[in-house]
Scaffold this motif. Structure first.
Motif, PDB file in Angstrom:
ATOM      1  N   SER A  75      -8.909  12.264  -4.330  1.00  0.00           N
ATOM      2  CA  SER A  75      -9.931  12.166  -3.293  1.00  0.00           C
ATOM      3  C   SER A  75      -9.685  13.247  -2.244  1.00  0.00           C
ATOM      4  O   SER A  75      -8.550  13.464  -1.809  1.00  0.00           O
ATOM      5  CB  SER A  75      -9.885  10.784  -2.631  1.00  0.00           C
ATOM      6  OG  SER A  75     -10.859  10.684  -1.610  1.00  0.00           O
TER       7      SER A  75
ATOM      8  N   ASN B 105       0.807  -1.220   0.000  1.00  0.00           N
ATOM      9  CA  ASN B 105       0.000   0.000   0.000  1.00  0.00           C
ATOM     10  C   ASN B 105       0.845   1.277   0.000  1.00  0.00           C
ATOM     11  O   ASN B 105       0.293   2.377   0.012  1.00  0.00           O
ATOM     12  CB  ASN B 105      -0.913   0.028   1.228  1.00  0.00           C
ATOM     13  CG  ASN B 105      -1.999  -1.019   1.177  1.00  0.00           C
ATOM     14  OD1 ASN B 105      -2.384  -1.481   0.102  1.00  0.00           O
ATOM     15  ND2 ASN B 105      -2.494  -1.421   2.338  1.00  0.00           N
TER      16      ASN B 105
ATOM     17  N   GLN C 247      -8.206   2.921 -10.280  1.00  0.00           N
ATOM     18  CA  GLN C 247      -8.265   4.171 -11.028  1.00  0.00           C
ATOM     19  C   GLN C 247      -9.684   4.466 -11.491  1.00  0.00           C
ATOM     20  O   GLN C 247     -10.420   3.559 -11.872  1.00  0.00           O
ATOM     21  CB  GLN C 247      -7.309   4.101 -12.230  1.00  0.00           C
ATOM     22  CG  GLN C 247      -5.877   3.766 -11.825  1.00  0.00           C
ATOM     23  CD  GLN C 247      -4.998   3.440 -13.011  1.00  0.00           C
ATOM     24  OE1 GLN C 247      -5.180   3.958 -14.107  1.00  0.00           O
ATOM     25  NE2 GLN C 247      -4.018   2.560 -12.804  1.00  0.00           N
TER      26      GLN C 247
ATOM     27  N   THR D  50     -14.313   3.816  -1.219  1.00  0.00           N
ATOM     28  CA  THR D  50     -13.789   3.760  -2.584  1.00  0.00           C
ATOM     29  C   THR D  50     -12.409   3.115  -2.594  1.00  0.00           C
ATOM     30  O   THR D  50     -11.486   3.618  -1.939  1.00  0.00           O
ATOM     31  CB  THR D  50     -13.690   5.178  -3.193  1.00  0.00           C
ATOM     32  OG1 THR D  50     -14.964   5.807  -3.126  1.00  0.00           O
ATOM     33  CG2 THR D  50     -13.213   5.119  -4.628  1.00  0.00           C
TER      34      THR D  50
ATOM     35  N   THR E 293      -8.560   1.964   1.112  1.00  0.00           N
ATOM     36  CA  THR E 293      -9.556   2.834   0.495  1.00  0.00           C
ATOM     37  C   THR E 293      -9.166   4.295   0.715  1.00  0.00           C
ATOM     38  O   THR E 293      -8.339   4.610   1.566  1.00  0.00           O
ATOM     39  CB  THR E 293     -10.954   2.587   1.104  1.00  0.00           C
ATOM     40  OG1 THR E 293     -10.895   2.829   2.522  1.00  0.00           O
ATOM     41  CG2 THR E 293     -11.408   1.162   0.854  1.00  0.00           C
ATOM     42  N   PHE E 294      -9.769   5.178  -0.061  1.00  0.00           N
ATOM     43  CA  PHE E 294      -9.545   6.597   0.163  1.00  0.00           C
ATOM     44  C   PHE E 294     -10.168   6.978   1.504  1.00  0.00           C
ATOM     45  O   PHE E 294     -11.256   6.507   1.855  1.00  0.00           O
ATOM     46  CB  PHE E 294     -10.174   7.419  -0.961  1.00  0.00           C
ATOM     47  CG  PHE E 294      -9.431   7.329  -2.267  1.00  0.00           C
ATOM     48  CD1 PHE E 294      -8.236   8.002  -2.443  1.00  0.00           C
ATOM     49  CD2 PHE E 294      -9.928   6.571  -3.321  1.00  0.00           C
ATOM     50  CE1 PHE E 294      -7.538   7.926  -3.642  1.00  0.00           C
ATOM     51  CE2 PHE E 294      -9.246   6.480  -4.520  1.00  0.00           C
ATOM     52  CZ  PHE E 294      -8.046   7.162  -4.686  1.00  0.00           C
TER      53      PHE E 294
ATOM     54  N   ARG F 273      -8.639   2.162  -3.248  1.00  0.00           N
ATOM     55  CA  ARG F 273      -7.493   2.969  -3.656  1.00  0.00           C
ATOM     56  C   ARG F 273      -6.338   2.096  -4.136  1.00  0.00           C
ATOM     57  O   ARG F 273      -5.747   2.366  -5.168  1.00  0.00           O
ATOM     58  CB  ARG F 273      -7.036   3.846  -2.493  1.00  0.00           C
ATOM     59  CG  ARG F 273      -5.929   4.814  -2.861  1.00  0.00           C
ATOM     60  CD  ARG F 273      -5.564   5.745  -1.717  1.00  0.00           C
ATOM     61  NE  ARG F 273      -4.575   6.729  -2.139  1.00  0.00           N
ATOM     62  CZ  ARG F 273      -4.019   7.639  -1.345  1.00  0.00           C
ATOM     63  NH1 ARG F 273      -4.372   7.701  -0.065  1.00  0.00           N
ATOM     64  NH2 ARG F 273      -3.141   8.489  -1.822  1.00  0.00           N
TER      65      ARG F 273
ATOM     66  N   MET G 294      -4.515   9.110  -6.953  1.00  0.00           N
ATOM     67  CA  MET G 294      -4.920   7.730  -7.233  1.00  0.00           C
ATOM     68  C   MET G 294      -3.728   6.797  -7.438  1.00  0.00           C
ATOM     69  O   MET G 294      -3.900   5.580  -7.471  1.00  0.00           O
ATOM     70  CB  MET G 294      -5.833   7.680  -8.464  1.00  0.00           C
ATOM     71  CG  MET G 294      -5.155   7.946  -9.791  1.00  0.00           C
ATOM     72  SD  MET G 294      -6.326   7.785 -11.172  1.00  0.00           S
ATOM     73  CE  MET G 294      -5.242   8.047 -12.574  1.00  0.00           C
TER      74      MET G 294
ATOM     75  N   PHE H 107      -3.022  -0.145  -8.401  1.00  0.00           N
ATOM     76  CA  PHE H 107      -3.770   1.077  -8.128  1.00  0.00           C
ATOM     77  C   PHE H 107      -5.150   1.037  -8.766  1.00  0.00           C
ATOM     78  O   PHE H 107      -5.293   0.738  -9.953  1.00  0.00           O
ATOM     79  CB  PHE H 107      -2.997   2.295  -8.633  1.00  0.00           C
ATOM     80  CG  PHE H 107      -1.698   2.504  -7.913  1.00  0.00           C
ATOM     81  CD1 PHE H 107      -1.682   2.873  -6.580  1.00  0.00           C
ATOM     82  CD2 PHE H 107      -0.490   2.329  -8.569  1.00  0.00           C
ATOM     83  CE1 PHE H 107      -0.488   3.057  -5.905  1.00  0.00           C
ATOM     84  CE2 PHE H 107       0.717   2.517  -7.900  1.00  0.00           C
ATOM     85  CZ  PHE H 107       0.713   2.875  -6.571  1.00  0.00           C
TER      86      PHE H 107
ATOM     87  N   ASP I 288      -0.043  11.254  -1.182  1.00  0.00           N
ATOM     88  CA  ASP I 288      -0.979  12.219  -0.613  1.00  0.00           C
ATOM     89  C   ASP I 288      -0.406  13.618  -0.795  1.00  0.00           C
ATOM     90  O   ASP I 288       0.787  13.847  -0.555  1.00  0.00           O
ATOM     91  CB  ASP I 288      -1.182  11.975   0.888  1.00  0.00           C
ATOM     92  CG  ASP I 288      -1.901  10.669   1.174  1.00  0.00           C
ATOM     93  OD1 ASP I 288      -2.506  10.102   0.248  1.00  0.00           O
ATOM     94  OD2 ASP I 288      -1.844  10.207   2.331  1.00  0.00           O
TER      95      ASP I 288
ATOM     96  N   GLN J 114      -5.809  13.115  -1.985  1.00  0.00           N
ATOM     97  CA  GLN J 114      -5.174  11.801  -2.108  1.00  0.00           C
ATOM     98  C   GLN J 114      -5.150  11.362  -3.566  1.00  0.00           C
ATOM     99  O   GLN J 114      -6.192  11.188  -4.196  1.00  0.00           O
ATOM    100  CB  GLN J 114      -5.917  10.786  -1.236  1.00  0.00           C
ATOM    101  CG  GLN J 114      -5.881  11.159   0.250  1.00  0.00           C
ATOM    102  CD  GLN J 114      -6.577  10.155   1.134  1.00  0.00           C
ATOM    103  OE1 GLN J 114      -7.568   9.535   0.740  1.00  0.00           O
ATOM    104  NE2 GLN J 114      -6.078   9.987   2.347  1.00  0.00           N
TER     105      GLN J 114
END
Length: 640
Positions: free
Chosen positions: A459, A145, A328, A318, A312-313, A320, A474, A326, A478, A472
């Motif tokens: 995000s 991640n 998208q 959602t 997730t975001f 991530r 994709m 990734f 960040d 954030q």
């Protein structure tokens, strides 16, 4: 008899009708963007035709399941030698190579040899990770991640001489970055972290990583024209083909031939794969097969596990990141990985729900028109919603990947990792300096458009009061919002140091010329502390610029060079402090006061005031030097 004949004819007609329906369905199949499969190749060719003046070469394949829908190859592999791109042209994968790492990890996971939630030190030699700052253990999921907390490494991870290629283990140890985030808190894309995962594959399997990939991925898929070693030495055919292709920069009228552009990546699992389009498509298609038929895994559900979300975001459900791949957002949700090297760009994208995918490979650095523009062409763009309240996302953001918090690299955060966003002309529209536009498309998301094919999903992350604190990205980073006032103060602080260092250089030259030309030994006696202070400021400043500028200008740093420069900065900074203290208490003011008492006429009083102002500016410059050295950690050669 007639009834029998009629029955047979009816059955035949039904069969023909059924067959016709099948072919009609096939012919009517279309991409999520609405392009009929039968028209797709022509659409891609038209897309290229409009952009051919800024195209070196590009290879494109769109596929459904195991079947190709469209395949287009255009341009020159080597313009100078008039070598056209074809099916045998090899391209560098860049970071798509990381998919080989994550696939290898999942293979060992299904064998029970790797626990994705276990401390990775379980799978490493004792004391291997000496660069950790937090007690929270790093797991394999953190590496997948990109949340292990590592800042970008500042040391060279590429060499231009084959003889300088070292083992993966040695490369990791010699380029280890600082850990600046607590594991699991911030997404910060890390080549070093991915290469660490590859070394775990090597350590756990007992095989050289390249050998492991060959035996467990390339051979099962029949990938005979792909290498993984940084110098392509593991496949003679690919090595020979690589010598035939050049790399280019070709964007909006700016063109440069980089030649063969061979740079050998020491952390090679993270970005060194090189091969043909057909081989990369074979690899991509494996992820669209039914789990029980996928030749990469033994268990039927391992593939579905790999494609499931692991992150997730923030504040949403959602997806991530999915075990290193990734997620998208386009017209549909896609999954995949892009890659860039110093001369090549590529992208691999899959629509796992629709069973289709696209692979793009180019010999252009930082190419986006095809690598991302074609994804929009095939899959459409992310839909804009209505009925929500727009956020004010304007402000200054720092890229988590380029946020250097440790050592002399701290200043880089203020230079290389900036994303300044300002308000646009209409609500919900913004301008990102040097990037393009940002448009809020929903309550929780924006699209950043570079105007050249790349449309990035961002995000929106908010604090408990609803204020935007981060965007954030994709693809593994960040953008964290900075306090604008504090940021401006930091910039002014450093700029004052830069200005004062140049002013001091001018003053030192003037005083030096005066001493040499007029042989005024009394000047040295009266201004010795000022002259020494100026000298130490200039010497320390030169070293600081010599320390921070090379990486920003495409150069490199070695640990030996950094240590020498930092130590010398410490020495000159301490000398500056001593000189300022002695100058303050042992003569400068006293000598100047006596001189002012002797010369009472207006001209000499004016000259004395100018000299006193010069002394004051030198002191301020010295203070700015020491303060900047301390704040920006220009003295710190450790913990990089």
């Amino acid at each position: 008899m007639r009834k029998m004949i009629a029955g047979v004819l009816t059955i035949l007609l039904l069969m023909m009708s059924g067959t016709t329906t099948v072919f009609a369905a096939e012919n009517n199949e279309q991409t999520p963007s609405g392009i009929a499969y039968s028209d797709l190749e022509k659409q891609i060719e038209d897309y290229i035709e409009v952009r051919k003046e800024t195209t070196s070469s590009v290879s494109i394949t769109v596929f459904s399941g195991t079947n190709d829908i469209a395949s287009v190859i255009y341009g020159d592999a080597n313009t100078k030698e008039n070598i056209k791109a074809d099916e045998d042209t090899v391209y560098e994968w860049g970071s798509i190579s990381k998919m080989l790492i994550w696939t290898s990890v999942m293979q060992l996971y299904e064998q029970g040899k790797i626990d994705l939630n276990a401390d990775v030190r379980t799978y490493l030699p004792n004391g291997f990770l000496s660069n950790l700052s937090y007690k929270e253990p790093i797991t394999m999921l953190h590496l997948m991640n990109h949340t292990a907390g590592f800042q970008e490494t500042v040391w060279d991870v590429e060499v231009t001489d084959k003889e300088k290629i070292i083992s993966l283990k040695d490369a990791l140890l010699s380029t280890a970055p600082a850990q600046i985030y607590e594991p699991g808190t911030v997404v910060s894309y890390s080549n070093w972290g991915a290469a660490l995962a590859a070394y775990i594959v090597e350590y756990v399997s007992g095989m050289d990583y390249a050998d492991y990939v060959y035996e467990n991925i390339f051979e099962p898929l029949g990938m005979e024209h792909t290498t993984i070693k940084p110098d392509c030495s593991d496949n003679t055919w690919v090595e020979n083909q690589r010598e035939k292709i050049n790399a280019y920069y070709n964007v909006q009228g700016e063109y440069e031939d980089y030649g063969e552009c061979r740079r050998y990546i020491l952390l090679y699992p993270a970005g060194s794969a090189t091969g043909t389009m057909s081989d990369l498509v074979r690899f991509a298609k494996a992820f669209l097969q039914d789990g029980s038929e996928c030749p990469l895994f033994t268990w039927a559900d391992t593939l579905s596990v790999m494609l499931s979300p692991t992150l997730t975001f923030s504040g949403t459900d959602t997806p991530r990141i999915c075990h290193g791949l990734f997620s998208q957002r386009y017209g549909v949700t896609l999954i995949g990985h892009a890659g860039n090297t110093t001369g090549f760009s590529a992208n691999l994208v899959l629509d796992t729900d629709g069973g289709t995918g696209i692979v793009v490979m180019t010999n252009e650095v930082g190419e986006t028109t095809y690598n991302y523009g074609l994804v929009s062409l095939v899959y459409g763009d992310c839909k804009e919603e209505t009925g929500f309240t727009y956020d004010d996302i304007a402000g200054i953001y720092l890229n988590s990947r380029a946020n250097y918090k440790s050592s002399f690299t701290k200043l880089y955060s203020m230079i290389s990792g900036l994303l300044p966003i300002s308000k646009g002309e209409t609500e919900g529209n913004f301008t990102a300096a040097m990037v393009g536009t940002v448009t809020q498309i929903s309550k929780d998301a924006c699209i950043m458009d570079d105007g050249n094919g790349l449309k990035t999903y961002l995000s929106i992350q908010r604090d408990e009061n609803g204020n935007v604190v981060a965007l954030q990205h994709m693809t593994g980073m960040d953008f964290q919002k900075e306090n604008t006032m504090l940021f401006v103060i930091k910039i002014i602080f450093f700029c004052l140091f830069v200005l004062s260092s140049f002013w001091t250089l001018i003053m030192l030259i003037v005083h030096g010329v005066t001493l040499h030309r007029f042989k005024q030994t009394d000047v040295w006696k009266k201004k010795r502390y000022q002259l020494l202070a100026e000298l130490f400021i200039v010497l320390a400043s030169v070293l600081i610029y010599w320390l921070i500028l090379p990486p920003l200008m495409g150069g490199s740093l070695t640990k030996g060079q950094v240590i020498v420069k930092c130590v010398m900065i410490i020495v000159f900074s301490l000398a500056e402090i001593v000189t300022l203290v002695f100058g303050l208490f042992n003569g400068i003011d006293k000598e100047h006061t006596e001189k002012m008492q002797i010369f009472s006429n207006k001209h000499n009083r004016g000259k004395g005031l100018r000299q006193k102002a010069g002394f004051l500016i030198t002191r301020i410059s010295g203070i700015l030097l020491v303060a900047n050295v301390l704040y920006w950690h220009f003295y710190q050669f450790w913990g990089c």
